[in-house]
Design a protein around this motif. Structure first.
Motif, PDB file in Angstrom:
ATOM      1  N   LEU A   1      39.744  27.909  46.630  1.00 35.62           N
ATOM      2  CA  LEU A   1      38.759  28.817  46.040  1.00 35.62           C
ATOM      3  C   LEU A   1      39.192  29.280  44.665  1.00 35.62           C
ATOM      4  CD1 LEU A   1      37.833  31.013  49.146  1.00 35.62           C
ATOM      5  CD2 LEU A   1      36.342  29.376  47.969  1.00 35.62           C
ATOM      6  N   SER A   2      40.493  29.559  44.524  1.00 28.47           N
ATOM      7  CA  SER A   2      41.003  29.996  43.227  1.00 28.47           C
ATOM      8  C   SER A   2      40.824  28.904  42.182  1.00 28.47           C
ATOM      9  CB  SER A   2      42.482  30.371  43.353  1.00 28.47           C
ATOM     10  OG  SER A   2      43.019  30.732  42.103  1.00 28.47           O
ATOM     11  N   ALA A   3      41.144  27.661  42.550  1.00 28.27           N
ATOM     12  CA  ALA A   3      41.002  26.549  41.614  1.00 28.27           C
ATOM     13  C   ALA A   3      39.535  26.329  41.251  1.00 28.27           C
ATOM     14  CB  ALA A   3      41.594  25.284  42.217  1.00 28.27           C
ATOM     15  N   ALA A   4      38.660  26.365  42.269  1.00 26.03           N
ATOM     16  CA  ALA A   4      37.232  26.159  42.019  1.00 26.03           C
ATOM     17  C   ALA A   4      36.673  27.260  41.119  1.00 26.03           C
ATOM     18  CB  ALA A   4      36.476  26.127  43.346  1.00 26.03           C
ATOM     19  N   GLY A   5      37.064  28.508  41.399  1.00 25.90           N
ATOM     20  CA  GLY A   5      36.587  29.612  40.574  1.00 25.90           C
ATOM     21  C   GLY A   5      37.070  29.529  39.145  1.00 25.90           C
TER      22      GLY A   5
ATOM     23  N   THR B   1      51.075  31.089  62.351  1.00 29.06           N
ATOM     24  CA  THR B   1      51.551  30.582  61.066  1.00 29.06           C
ATOM     25  C   THR B   1      50.728  29.405  60.577  1.00 29.06           C
ATOM     26  OG1 THR B   1      53.789  31.316  61.589  1.00 29.06           O
ATOM     27  CG2 THR B   1      53.565  29.683  59.856  1.00 29.06           C
ATOM     28  N   LEU B   2      50.395  28.479  61.473  1.00 27.26           N
ATOM     29  CA  LEU B   2      49.605  27.315  61.073  1.00 27.26           C
ATOM     30  C   LEU B   2      48.216  27.737  60.600  1.00 27.26           C
ATOM     31  CD1 LEU B   2      49.230  24.293  60.806  1.00 27.26           C
ATOM     32  CD2 LEU B   2      48.581  24.205  63.225  1.00 27.26           C
ATOM     33  N   GLY B   3      47.592  28.678  61.315  1.00 31.85           N
ATOM     34  CA  GLY B   3      46.290  29.164  60.892  1.00 31.85           C
ATOM     35  C   GLY B   3      46.343  29.819  59.531  1.00 31.85           C
ATOM     36  N   ASN B   4      47.394  30.603  59.294  1.00 31.98           N
ATOM     37  CA  ASN B   4      47.556  31.226  57.982  1.00 31.98           C
ATOM     38  C   ASN B   4      47.791  30.191  56.897  1.00 31.98           C
ATOM     39  OD1 ASN B   4      47.190  33.979  58.492  1.00 31.98           O
ATOM     40  ND2 ASN B   4      49.250  34.185  59.321  1.00 31.98           N
ATOM     41  N   ALA B   5      48.498  29.106  57.236  1.00 33.83           N
ATOM     42  CA  ALA B   5      48.742  28.048  56.255  1.00 33.83           C
ATOM     43  C   ALA B   5      47.429  27.392  55.843  1.00 33.83           C
ATOM     44  CB  ALA B   5      49.704  27.013  56.828  1.00 33.83           C
ATOM     45  N   ILE B   6      46.582  27.113  56.819  1.00 30.21           N
ATOM     46  CA  ILE B   6      45.281  26.519  56.516  1.00 30.21           C
ATOM     47  C   ILE B   6      44.437  27.479  55.683  1.00 30.21           C
ATOM     48  CG2 ILE B   6      43.128  25.689  57.534  1.00 30.21           C
ATOM     49  CD1 ILE B   6      44.795  24.735  59.935  1.00 30.21           C
ATOM     50  N   LEU B   7      44.467  28.756  56.052  1.00 33.12           N
ATOM     51  CA  LEU B   7      43.731  29.760  55.283  1.00 33.12           C
ATOM     52  C   LEU B   7      44.277  29.856  53.865  1.00 33.12           C
ATOM     53  CD1 LEU B   7      41.470  31.869  55.621  1.00 33.12           C
ATOM     54  CD2 LEU B   7      43.237  33.547  56.135  1.00 33.12           C
ATOM     55  N   GLY B   8      45.602  29.721  53.717  1.00 32.73           N
ATOM     56  CA  GLY B   8      46.207  29.752  52.391  1.00 32.73           C
ATOM     57  C   GLY B   8      45.738  28.603  51.524  1.00 32.73           C
ATOM     58  N   ILE B   9      45.586  27.419  52.121  1.00 34.23           N
ATOM     59  CA  ILE B   9      45.092  26.258  51.364  1.00 34.23           C
ATOM     60  C   ILE B   9      43.654  26.505  50.909  1.00 34.23           C
ATOM     61  CG2 ILE B   9      44.507  23.815  51.541  1.00 34.23           C
ATOM     62  CD1 ILE B   9      46.877  23.524  53.463  1.00 34.23           C
TER      63      ILE B   9
ATOM     64  N   ILE C   1      42.935  32.832  34.684  1.00 37.18           N
ATOM     65  CA  ILE C   1      44.048  31.879  34.661  1.00 37.18           C
ATOM     66  C   ILE C   1      45.263  32.461  35.381  1.00 37.18           C
ATOM     67  CG2 ILE C   1      45.679  30.678  33.152  1.00 37.18           C
ATOM     68  CD1 ILE C   1      43.405  30.484  31.089  1.00 37.18           C
ATOM     69  N   LEU C   2      45.531  33.748  35.167  1.00 40.12           N
ATOM     70  CA  LEU C   2      46.655  34.402  35.848  1.00 40.12           C
ATOM     71  C   LEU C   2      46.460  34.387  37.366  1.00 40.12           C
ATOM     72  CD1 LEU C   2      47.736  37.582  33.826  1.00 40.12           C
ATOM     73  CD2 LEU C   2      49.003  35.459  34.184  1.00 40.12           C
ATOM     74  N   LEU C   3      45.226  34.651  37.812  1.00 39.69           N
ATOM     75  CA  LEU C   3      44.951  34.634  39.239  1.00 39.69           C
ATOM     76  C   LEU C   3      45.248  33.263  39.837  1.00 39.69           C
ATOM     77  CD1 LEU C   3      41.645  36.652  39.837  1.00 39.69           C
ATOM     78  CD2 LEU C   3      43.928  37.167  40.706  1.00 39.69           C
ATOM     79  N   PHE C   4      44.807  32.220  39.148  1.00 39.14           N
ATOM     80  CA  PHE C   4      45.045  30.867  39.656  1.00 39.14           C
ATOM     81  C   PHE C   4      46.540  30.557  39.688  1.00 39.14           C
ATOM     82  CE2 PHE C   4      45.463  26.247  38.631  1.00 39.14           C
ATOM     83  CZ  PHE C   4      45.105  25.777  39.888  1.00 39.14           C
ATOM     84  N   LEU C   5      47.263  30.938  38.637  1.00 42.41           N
ATOM     85  CA  LEU C   5      48.700  30.679  38.578  1.00 42.41           C
ATOM     86  C   LEU C   5      49.439  31.407  39.690  1.00 42.41           C
ATOM     87  CD1 LEU C   5      51.225  29.567  37.162  1.00 42.41           C
ATOM     88  CD2 LEU C   5      51.187  31.583  35.674  1.00 42.41           C
ATOM     89  N   PHE C   6      49.151  32.689  39.864  1.00 46.58           N
ATOM     90  CA  PHE C   6      49.841  33.476  40.885  1.00 46.58           C
ATOM     91  C   PHE C   6      49.466  32.999  42.296  1.00 46.58           C
ATOM     92  CE2 PHE C   6      50.672  37.581  38.234  1.00 46.58           C
ATOM     93  CZ  PHE C   6      51.469  36.829  37.391  1.00 46.58           C
TER      94      PHE C   6
ATOM     95  N   HIS D   1      29.630  31.091  41.292  1.00 44.89           N
ATOM     96  CA  HIS D   1      30.904  31.670  40.844  1.00 44.89           C
ATOM     97  C   HIS D   1      31.133  33.033  41.500  1.00 44.89           C
ATOM     98  CE1 HIS D   1      33.727  33.623  37.970  1.00 44.89           C
ATOM     99  NE2 HIS D   1      34.274  32.427  37.997  1.00 44.89           N
ATOM    100  N   ARG D   2      30.054  33.802  41.623  1.00 45.76           N
ATOM    101  CA  ARG D   2      30.182  35.121  42.254  1.00 45.76           C
ATOM    102  C   ARG D   2      30.523  34.976  43.739  1.00 45.76           C
ATOM    103  NH1 ARG D   2      25.385  39.176  41.106  1.00 45.76           N
ATOM    104  NH2 ARG D   2      26.254  38.772  39.024  1.00 45.76           N
ATOM    105  N   PHE D   3      29.891  33.999  44.407  1.00 44.58           N
ATOM    106  CA  PHE D   3      30.174  33.776  45.825  1.00 44.58           C
ATOM    107  C   PHE D   3      31.634  33.370  46.039  1.00 44.58           C
ATOM    108  CE2 PHE D   3      30.649  30.667  49.273  1.00 44.58           C
ATOM    109  CZ  PHE D   3      30.267  31.438  50.362  1.00 44.58           C
ATOM    110  N   ILE D   4      32.146  32.494  45.162  1.00 47.84           N
ATOM    111  CA  ILE D   4      33.551  32.074  45.260  1.00 47.84           C
ATOM    112  C   ILE D   4      34.469  33.274  45.084  1.00 47.84           C
ATOM    113  CG2 ILE D   4      35.375  30.746  44.097  1.00 47.84           C
ATOM    114  CD1 ILE D   4      33.278  28.607  43.489  1.00 47.84           C
ATOM    115  N   GLY D   5      34.119  34.142  44.155  1.00 49.05           N
ATOM    116  CA  GLY D   5      34.918  35.340  43.928  1.00 49.05           C
ATOM    117  C   GLY D   5      34.941  36.265  45.129  1.00 49.05           C
ATOM    118  N   TYR D   6      33.769  36.441  45.771  1.00 48.51           N
ATOM    119  CA  TYR D   6      33.701  37.294  46.958  1.00 48.51           C
ATOM    120  C   TYR D   6      34.536  36.690  48.105  1.00 48.51           C
ATOM    121  CZ  TYR D   6      29.908  40.063  44.922  1.00 48.51           C
ATOM    122  OH  TYR D   6      29.167  40.897  44.123  1.00 48.51           O
TER     123      TYR D   6
END
Length: 349
Positions: A16-20, A3-11, A119-124, A49-54
């Motif tokens: 990445l979503s915010a940066a993209g 769970t902790l590893g997934n939490a870090i991955l989630g952050i 914008i929808l991706l970042f919000l969700f 931008h493409r790298f962040i998306g990948y």
């Protein structure tokens, strides 16, 4: 991954979503040749931008590979939070498919649709991570804020050992071993790997419980676990760990309900009865001290009493009455012994 590893991955996923998204806002500020369907933005920024998306897409696929199989192992009706989490995850997948299709095959729609989809991706993504990560991190906080500064501190180990006597474990349970660092770590592993198969961390940690209630809850959940069975020893381990991280959790709930608890105290047990017992009955002070330590440490650190001790016999009885209202369950004789110990130890009259 736990769970902790997934939490870090989630952050990282959210970052990445915010940066993209914000890089997308910057890139769309450059002139765009609608005839050639090509932007004049610097190639290095477009590549970034493409790298962040990948990277975002890879993490999403990895998280879905973990989440989807878990849906088949759920043995209870999905909680509302889990349903919301599932819908957001599926929605992100749909948006990604649409976005990739437009970029690859329907470029004439880019200028009108892609910013909106971004914008929808970042919000969700923000909502998805916000539903789960804070409570996964709360387990880490509770672990590190336990008595002695850690769930594995020597002071907390002694406390767990004492409280296990009140947890209702069978006689065959090795209490000495269960309160060791090695077995508490096993309990944490069970919590973060098996318990979360049917519950998110909020469901597990939001409600305070006494040692006996933790044991009953773990037993009840283990009876429902068909696809990920929890052995009897694992039940002992996870119960011990939940006891180890419980105090701060219970203090938070008690502070939140302080006014209600005070009102209920009068209805739960009359402080005057306890005060009378202090003056009319004689208990062995050493035995009363043991009852005080084992009873009161179920919900808070014993230092709480030392920091705000009762000033008179009436306050000693009232303190015990408030603890009853907060959820303490103990025989009348033990409550009287606790009040007796408080009066003899702290009251200076």
């Amino acid at each position: 991954m736990d769970t902790l590893g997934n939490a870090i991955l989630g952050i990282v996923f959210l970052a990445l979503s915010a940066a993209g998204t914000f890089l997308m806002f910057h890139l769309w500020g450059y002139p765009f040749d609608h005839a050639k369907l090509k932007s004049s933005a610097p190639p290095r920024l477009m590549l970034l931008h493409r790298f962040i998306g990948y990277a975002y897409g890879v993490i999403y696929v990895y998280m879905m590979m973990q989440m989807v199989p878990r849906l088949w192992s759920y043995e209870i009706e999905f909680p509302a939070r889990t349903v919301a989490h599932l819908l957001l995850g599926m929605s992100i997948g749909v948006i990604l498919i649409v976005k990739i299709s437009i970029v690859r095959f329907f470029k004439h729609l880019e200028s009108a649709v892609i910013p909106f989809l971004g914008i929808l991706l970042f919000l969700f993504t923000f909502l998805l991570i916000g539903l789960s990560v804070p409570f996964a991190m709360k387990e880490v906080y509770l672990h590190r804020s336990a008595v002695g500064g850690s769930a594995f501190s020597e002071e907390n180990l002694q406390r767990v050992k004492m409280l296990l006597l009140k947890a209702g474990l069978p006689a065959s349970a090795p209490l000495e071993e269960l309160s060791s660092v090695k077995n508490l770590k096993k309990g944490r592993d069970v919590l973060l790997s098996k318990c979360v198969q049917c519950h998110d961390m909020r469901t597990i940690l939001v409600k305070p419980r006494t040692p006996e209630q933790w044991m009953q809850t773990v037993n009840r959940m283990a009876e429902r676990a068909l696809f990920t069975p929890i052995s009897e020893e694992e039940q002992w381990h996870v119960t011990s760990y939940l006891i180890a991280i419980s105090p701060e959790l219970q203090q938070g709930v008690q502070k939140k309900n302080e006014q209600v608890a005070r009102a209920e105290a009068q209805a739960a047990i009359d402080p005057a009865i306890l005060a009378e017992a202090i003056t009319t009955k004689q208990f062995d002070i050493a035995a009363a001290q043991k009852v005080f330590e084992s009873t009161c440490s179920q919900c808070h650190a014993l230092s709480n009493v030392e920091n705000r001790p009762p000033k008179n016999i009436r306050q000693a009885g009232g303190l015990v009455a408030r603890m009853v209202a907060n959820g303490l369950t103990a025989p009348q004789d033990e409550l009287e012994q606790v009040a007796f110990y408080l009066a003899k130890t702290y009251v200076k009259e």
